[in-house]
Scaffold this active site. Sequence first.
Site, PDB file in Angstrom:
ATOM      1  N   LYS A  34       4.178  10.186   1.924  1.00 41.84           N
ATOM      2  CA  LYS A  34       4.187   8.958   2.726  1.00 41.84           C
ATOM      3  C   LYS A  34       4.633   9.284   4.146  1.00 41.84           C
ATOM      4  O   LYS A  34       5.580  10.050   4.345  1.00 41.84           O
ATOM      5  CB  LYS A  34       5.130   7.939   2.077  1.00 41.84           C
ATOM      6  CG  LYS A  34       5.133   6.557   2.739  1.00 41.84           C
ATOM      7  CD  LYS A  34       6.052   5.611   1.984  1.00 41.84           C
ATOM      8  CE  LYS A  34       6.048   4.218   2.583  1.00 41.84           C
ATOM      9  NZ  LYS A  34       6.906   3.275   1.828  1.00 41.84           N
ATOM     10  N   SER A  79       4.987  -0.996   0.219  1.00 40.41           N
ATOM     11  CA  SER A  79       4.476  -0.447   1.465  1.00 40.41           C
ATOM     12  C   SER A  79       3.829   0.933   1.299  1.00 40.41           C
ATOM     13  O   SER A  79       3.193   1.437   2.220  1.00 40.41           O
ATOM     14  CB  SER A  79       5.621  -0.334   2.476  1.00 40.41           C
ATOM     15  OG  SER A  79       6.619   0.566   2.007  1.00 40.41           O
ATOM     16  N   SER A  85       8.443  -0.923  -3.146  1.00 37.72           N
ATOM     17  CA  SER A  85       7.337  -0.271  -2.435  1.00 37.72           C
ATOM     18  C   SER A  85       6.735   0.938  -3.143  1.00 37.72           C
ATOM     19  O   SER A  85       5.744   1.492  -2.674  1.00 37.72           O
ATOM     20  CB  SER A  85       7.790   0.139  -1.031  1.00 37.72           C
ATOM     21  OG  SER A  85       7.950  -0.993  -0.219  1.00 37.72           O
TER      22      SER A  85
END
Length: 483
Positions: free
Chosen positions: A75, A150, A174
């Site tokens: 990420k 997210s 997330s």
Amino acid sequence: MEHYSLAQLSKALHNREFSSVELTQHCINKIQSNKDLNAFISLDEDQALKEAQSADLVLKNGEGKPLTGIPMALKDLFCTKRLNTTCASKMLANFQAPYDATIVTKFKQNGAIIIGKTNMDEFAMGSSNENSYFGSVKNPWDRERVPGGSSGGSAAAVAGNLVPFAIGSDTGGSIRQPAAFCGISGIKPTYGLVSRYGMVAFASSLDQAGPFAKSAEDLAMILHCIAGFDSKDSTSVDRVIPDYSAEIKKPVDKIRIGLPSCFFQPQVEKGIQDAIHDAVKLFENLGAEIIEIDLKLQPLWVPCYYVIACAEASSNLSRYDGIRFGHRSKSASTLIELITNSRSEGFGNEVKRRILTGTHVLSTGFFNAYYLHAQKVRRLIRDELITTLNSVDVIIGPTTPTTAFKLGEKINDPIQNYLADVFTVAANLAGLPAISIPTGFENKLPIGLQLMGKHFSESRLLAIAHHYQQHTNWHLANPNKQG
């Protein structure tokens, strides 16, 4: 290759059935042919292939570790020296960190190959991955729907078979919510189990890094690699890390499962409720004891979370002023204008909304009414969950109240987006571990099952999830072969 578990990939690489270069090139080809998913912000193809060549030499000499030669994605909020760390924001679009995050260093030490960095909601603020400066990520199961957020890019990359595993972060769901929307497995570890050094902060008391993979067995293998004390992270916990891969293979008996009635509300889609009840019945048939529990403070989870998360975000993001690093406005003649314009131009709407909310609840006159009160409620929520988990091994329920919704459907309704976290935020408020695993489909869209456990009970949590996956095939479903 894409149907192999991590253990199978590792064994095949060690047995020289195929090379790391071949596996890495396969992943690069998959990423290039699925650009419409928009799962990646940056790729490091040449370096990945060089590292794969080095991994093949190590494997040839019989010196490899379990993750040696296996490609992965990260990420884009973990600092990396080679690639930009953007947090999917215009504010950091060109930022290159001078160091690697601890989690990056650990993967390098274990021979994994970081193939690129994945798209996300800006500064990890969002539940749909529509709040990215680099555009929305699409769900591999239905490209007209969101992958969750997210960490949507990481989830889409694994679900779409672009990489065998990926790393995300979880502040209020997330990792687990995208895992549910994309039909894969994802775990948020206990707060402090995995180092946050080099992970760009959203809400420091809630953030935790964790892995995405196809199965609980794969998650165990990854978690063993990244867990452990780090002197560079003051919140890191110094404790012995078990071999999670070995732990999940031990017999699972006398499972006590807590089933909260408050998780089955009218706003939870009926197909999801049915899937969770089916999972509960399966556990019961396998010998588990199902205990109905009452979580009286559940209605306070979301409001408590958003007060605290926004307050911490407001503080953490104050460092982006256009002076030291990040976007600098070209239309400013005074210092105040420079700071104001840089932040106005650099941040997206959702980030601005949370900064304003956080600044408000921390301001004089509102601090006691909102922030201090939320912290008191947080302690009560934590105490209720810990007390409940003294009588059960795990709390079971849906990961999300809905399946993946359509792109653009909720982008103008932040409250609806926030309610997507209704079942996930409590684990962050209490610092507890929680895992989401696939448990069925509704209208050809994946459904996630969440299991939440005691602090540092990852071994038990993963073992129970693995036990479930040994008796179901939901985690083997492939979006490329649906209906």
